[in-house]
Scaffold this motif. Structure first.
Motif, mmCIF file in Angstrom:
data_model
loop_
_atom_site.group_PDB
_atom_site.id
_atom_site.type_symbol
_atom_site.label_atom_id
_atom_site.label_comp_id
_atom_site.label_asym_id
_atom_site.label_seq_id
_atom_site.Cartn_x
_atom_site.Cartn_y
_atom_site.Cartn_z
ATOM 1 N N GLN A 88 61.877 40.176 45.169
ATOM 2 C CA GLN A 88 61.170 41.373 45.595
ATOM 3 C C GLN A 88 60.385 42.093 44.546
ATOM 4 N N ILE A 89 59.239 42.275 45.016
ATOM 5 C CA ILE A 89 58.231 42.896 43.611
ATOM 6 C C ILE A 89 57.624 44.397 44.365
ATOM 7 N N TRP A 90 57.526 45.047 43.303
ATOM 8 C CA TRP A 90 56.846 46.393 43.459
ATOM 9 C C TRP A 90 55.793 46.510 42.015
ATOM 10 N N ILE A 91 54.705 46.975 42.384
ATOM 11 C CA ILE A 91 53.490 47.308 41.463
ATOM 12 C C ILE A 91 53.655 48.519 41.671
ATOM 13 N N GLY A 92 54.115 49.399 40.672
ATOM 14 C CA GLY A 92 54.096 50.914 40.746
ATOM 15 C C GLY A 92 55.057 51.262 41.881
ATOM 16 N N ALA A 93 54.478 51.871 42.710
ATOM 17 C CA ALA A 93 55.393 52.327 43.882
ATOM 18 C C ALA A 93 54.896 51.443 45.174
ATOM 19 N N ARG A 94 53.908 50.734 45.096
ATOM 20 C CA ARG A 94 53.710 49.633 46.084
ATOM 21 C C ARG A 94 54.616 48.500 46.292
ATOM 22 N N ALA B 130 45.368 46.182 41.121
ATOM 23 C CA ALA B 130 46.643 46.847 41.370
ATOM 24 C C ALA B 130 47.231 47.064 40.149
ATOM 25 N N LEU B 131 47.289 46.078 39.300
ATOM 26 C CA LEU B 131 48.048 46.170 38.132
ATOM 27 C C LEU B 131 47.769 47.539 37.259
ATOM 28 N N ARG B 132 46.305 47.355 37.111
ATOM 29 C CA ARG B 132 45.570 48.540 36.334
ATOM 30 C C ARG B 132 45.889 49.813 36.924
ATOM 31 N N ALA B 133 45.780 49.878 38.123
ATOM 32 C CA ALA B 133 46.369 51.227 38.777
ATOM 33 C C ALA B 133 47.500 51.715 38.555
ATOM 34 N N ALA B 134 48.511 50.712 38.532
ATOM 35 C CA ALA B 134 49.842 51.017 38.397
ATOM 36 C C ALA B 134 50.193 51.626 36.725
ATOM 37 N N VAL B 135 49.634 50.877 36.181
ATOM 38 C CA VAL B 135 49.443 50.937 34.558
ATOM 39 C C VAL B 135 49.190 52.321 34.303
ATOM 40 N N ASN B 136 47.624 52.684 34.829
ATOM 41 C CA ASN B 136 47.238 53.931 34.643
ATOM 42 C C ASN B 136 48.189 55.229 35.595
#
Length: 100
Positions: A55-61, A81-87
């Protein structure tokens, strides 16, 4: 803090495949192994509504599982999505540091 969180088990081929994609992209992730830990598995199921790994989350998503992660990649949406979560994580860290 890592922008990606994965709940995994040691011998799950889908977990290995998901981590391989993230490794290939150079993404840091937090891996939570639920092997033999009923409490962590319960936590995963409560958060995701699913009982399978990964089960995977990218940031809160909540992305879902391995196939869902690869579908984001296939559609060309994973990197954004990865960039947005890192930022977002950097913004939260910066905001936290300013508060101190």
């Amino acid at each position: 803090m890592a922008a990606v969180t994965l709940y995994t088990t040691r011998f799950c081929p889908y977990c290995v495949r998901a981590k391989h994609l993230l490794d290939r992209k150079g993404v840091a992730y937090r891996e939570i192994a639920v092997d033999g830990d009923a409490e962590l598995r319960r936590e995963m199921m409560e958060r995701s509504g699913r009982h399978t790994v990964p089960q995977i989350w990218i940031g809160a998503r909540h992305v879902g599982g391995c196939d869902d992660l690869y579908e984001l990649e296939r559609r060309g949406e994973l990197d954004a999505a990865l960039r947005a979560a890192v930022n977002a994580g950097e913004s939260e860290t910066h905001k936290h540091n300013e508060d101190q």
